[in-house]
Scaffold this active site. Structure first.
Site, PDB file in Angstrom:
ATOM      1  N   ALA A  13       4.788 -13.075   0.824  1.00 26.55           N
ATOM      2  CA  ALA A  13       4.485 -11.946  -0.063  1.00 26.55           C
ATOM      3  C   ALA A  13       4.653 -12.275  -1.546  1.00 26.55           C
ATOM      4  CB  ALA A  13       5.358 -10.754   0.325  1.00 26.55           C
ATOM      5  N   ARG A  24      -5.836 -15.157 -11.159  1.00 26.46           N
ATOM      6  CA  ARG A  24      -6.800 -14.201 -11.702  1.00 26.46           C
ATOM      7  C   ARG A  24      -6.786 -14.188 -13.230  1.00 26.46           C
ATOM      8  NH1 ARG A  24      -5.540 -11.097  -6.935  1.00 26.46           N
ATOM      9  NH2 ARG A  24      -3.658 -10.258  -7.915  1.00 26.46           N
ATOM     10  N   GLU A  37       4.421 -24.114   1.629  1.00 22.82           N
ATOM     11  CA  GLU A  37       4.923 -23.248   2.695  1.00 22.82           C
ATOM     12  C   GLU A  37       5.346 -24.125   3.871  1.00 22.82           C
ATOM     13  OE1 GLU A  37       6.232 -20.949   5.412  1.00 22.82           O
ATOM     14  OE2 GLU A  37       5.794 -20.080   3.428  1.00 22.82           O
ATOM     15  N   CYS A  47       7.257  -7.335   8.845  1.00 22.62           N
ATOM     16  CA  CYS A  47       7.645  -5.977   9.247  1.00 22.62           C
ATOM     17  C   CYS A  47       6.845  -5.497  10.451  1.00 22.62           C
ATOM     18  CB  CYS A  47       7.433  -5.005   8.089  1.00 22.62           C
ATOM     19  SG  CYS A  47       8.378  -5.397   6.602  1.00 22.62           S
ATOM     20  N   ARG A  74      -9.812 -19.407  -3.211  1.00 19.67           N
ATOM     21  CA  ARG A  74      -9.602 -18.675  -4.466  1.00 19.67           C
ATOM     22  C   ARG A  74      -8.897 -19.526  -5.522  1.00 19.67           C
ATOM     23  NH1 ARG A  74      -9.957 -15.011  -0.398  1.00 19.67           N
ATOM     24  NH2 ARG A  74     -10.704 -12.907  -0.889  1.00 19.67           N
ATOM     25  N   ASN A 320       6.134  -7.885  -2.869  1.00 18.17           N
ATOM     26  CA  ASN A 320       4.791  -7.934  -3.447  1.00 18.17           C
ATOM     27  C   ASN A 320       4.791  -7.528  -4.916  1.00 18.17           C
ATOM     28  OD1 ASN A 320       2.486  -8.560  -1.414  1.00 18.17           O
ATOM     29  ND2 ASN A 320       3.923  -7.323  -0.236  1.00 18.17           N
ATOM     30  N   TRP A 449       9.605  26.978   2.923  1.00 14.50           N
ATOM     31  CA  TRP A 449      10.536  26.122   2.175  1.00 14.50           C
ATOM     32  C   TRP A 449      10.620  24.789   2.899  1.00 14.50           C
ATOM     33  CZ3 TRP A 449      13.041  26.689  -2.438  1.00 14.50           C
ATOM     34  CH2 TRP A 449      13.002  27.950  -3.024  1.00 14.50           C
ATOM     35  N   ARG A 457      18.395  23.259  -2.409  1.00 19.59           N
ATOM     36  CA  ARG A 457      18.998  24.559  -2.705  1.00 19.59           C
ATOM     37  C   ARG A 457      20.482  24.569  -2.286  1.00 19.59           C
ATOM     38  NH1 ARG A 457      15.494  29.377  -0.338  1.00 19.59           N
ATOM     39  NH2 ARG A 457      17.096  30.568  -1.442  1.00 19.59           N
TER      40      ARG A 457
END
Length: 466
Positions: A13, A24, A37, A47, A74, A320, A449, A457
């Site tokens: 991530a 970019r 990696e 997750c 990319r 991220n 409510w 409250r």
């Protein structure tokens, strides 16, 4: 003029978000982006592994957001199965080891540490036996699924003819999610938790609600159960789990004991670490005391905006965002990560569990005086079909009434209500101010409510009375 070089350690991530954002913003002739990696997968959702194991997610690849080939297309030189083994900060270089064992030094102008976290694995007898599984990586998930399928092929089990038994050690987020996965697979499930209540991320009174619900779902949840040994058979395979009091037979054992920051490289390089062992950074996610070293994700500590203290919060949402901030800064822009309020949500079967802000013990630890209230309500209008119970606990600072924390335990449509409180915490709202929030209402969605406002409250009244 030669291009600068950005080296990223970790292909999930934070690392790949940072690499992608920097790519970019800067052209290849201005910035070379290289990532290492050590595993076989990049940019995947850890997750989601419990839901893959449980069958909600059908295919492993559904958990992969972007493959190594897509990253390379990319303009990111992502090198898989390559592990960083040493940092030379003075020389601005990293020693890496390829799968074949070849080692070499790689220089950098910008270094990003995105090494993640590793599962807690206590040094117990039998802990490394076949049949004992973690659920941290996609490889872990695949090995567990392979073991379950092999178990079905063999037939039988430690609980008798046709019985299938799973023991989950630890009743935190991973533990309860894995308990659900095994329930969905038809296993008899036992969860062993050494604390007085499951979900240490909740106060004990709310954890008690989780315990009661898990038992009602058929999940044997044993509290104050300190595991002493993983029992093995003559072939060295796990056959059960022993505690100080008794033994629990098992065909499969899963460890859900949480994680710790993977900062061995950083520690060896004498980079600054916090009390949890996570790296310490500034708001720009630059490692403190370093000009060109950045870090983010599960290997760092972050500022809790409510307590004002740093803590380890291993969540993909933050990871991220950290990567985006780092990539923006390396790419020549400017961004910061101000901190977190500690929001998390999970479920076990149809029970939803959520929290944000501080627990009572955490508030006390930083010297805050508080009032706390618990209310019971329903997720929809009481007369509307399908309404389910919900409990909300709210903690407010004494005198000021500032919201400090919210915990929610309930059935369908309960958990995501915690986002209301998370926004209120970010805004520094008081519980009195929260009572006037203009929330959406219709009988299929909430009572007139909303339960969060009912709790606000009651908390406001407690503050006034105090």
């Amino acid at each position: 003029m030669a291009a600068e070089r950005m080296v990223v350690i970790g292909g999930d991530a934070t690392g790949m978000s940072a690499a992608s954002q920097a790519r970019r913003l800067r052209k290849p002739e201005d910035l070379e982006v290289v990532a290492f990696e050590r595993g076989p997968f990049s940019s995947y959702s850890a997750c989601g592994i419990p839901y893959w194991v449980g069958g909600d997610v059908k295919e492993r690849d559904a958990l992969i957001a972007r493959s190594p080939e897509e990253h390379r297309s990319r303009g990111i030189d992502l090198r898989m199965r390559t592990e960083a083994v040493e940092l030379d900060l003075a020389g601005a270089r990293v020693r890496v080891r390829e799968e074949a064992g070849t080692e070499r030094w790689e220089g950098y102008d910008h270094l990003v540490l995105a090494t993640g976290a590793v599962p807690t694995r206590p040094p117990l007898p039998g802990i490394d036996a076949e049949g004992v599984h973690g659920v941290q990586t996609l490889d872990d998930g695949r090995q567990l699924l392979d073991a379950l399928e092999h178990r079905i092929e063999r037939g039988g089990g430690s609980g008798g003819e046709g019985a299938r038994r799973a023991v989950v050690v630890g009743a935190g987020y991973i533990g309860v999610e894995m308990a659900e996965a095994f329930v969905q697979r038809g296993y008899e499930v036992t969860v062993l938790e050494k604390a007085e209540q499951p979900m240490s991320t909740l106060d004990p009174d709310m954890g008690r609600l989780v315990h009661e619900a898990m038992c009602s779902l058929g999940i044997e949840t044993v509290l104050e159960a300190a595991v002493t040994e993983i029992l093995t058979d003559e072939d060295g395979r796990a056959r059960g789990v022993a505690t100080e009091d008794t033994e629990y037979p098992a065909d499969v054992v899963v460890l859900g004991l949480g994680v710790r920051p993977a900062t061995e490289l950083a520690r060896a390089a004498e980079l600054p670490l916090g009390t949890s062992g996570g790296l310490l950074t500034d708001l720009a996610m630059r490692v403190r005391g370093q000009e060109n070293v950045w870090a983010g994700g599960d290997c760092v500590e972050v500022l809790n905006l409510v307590s004002g203290r740093a803590q380890h919060v291993p969540l993909g949402t933050h990871a991220n965002k950290h990567g985006q901030v780092i990539g923006q800064n390396v790419g020549g822009g400017y961004a910061t990560f101000p901190g977190v309020v500690g929001t998390a949500v999970s479920k076990v079967c149809d029970l939803e569990i959520a929290r944000t802000g501080l627990l009572e013990a955490q508030a006390s630890a930083v010297g805050l005086q508080y009032e706390s209230v618990v209310i019971e309500s329903t997720t929809r209008a009481g007369y509307y079909p399908g309404t389910r119970p919900i409990h909300v606990k709210m903690i407010a600072e004494r005198r000021s009434g500032r919201l400090l924390g919210v915990q929610i335990v309930g059935r369908e449509n309960a958990g995501k209500r915690v986002d209301i409180a998370a926004v209120a915490l970010h805004a520094g709202m008081t519980v009195e101010q929260m009572t006037s929030l203009d929330l959406g209402y219709a009988p299929p969605f909430s009572p007139v409510w909303d339960p969060v406002l009912v709790a606000a409250r009651k908390a406001a009244a407690a503050v006034r009375a105090g």
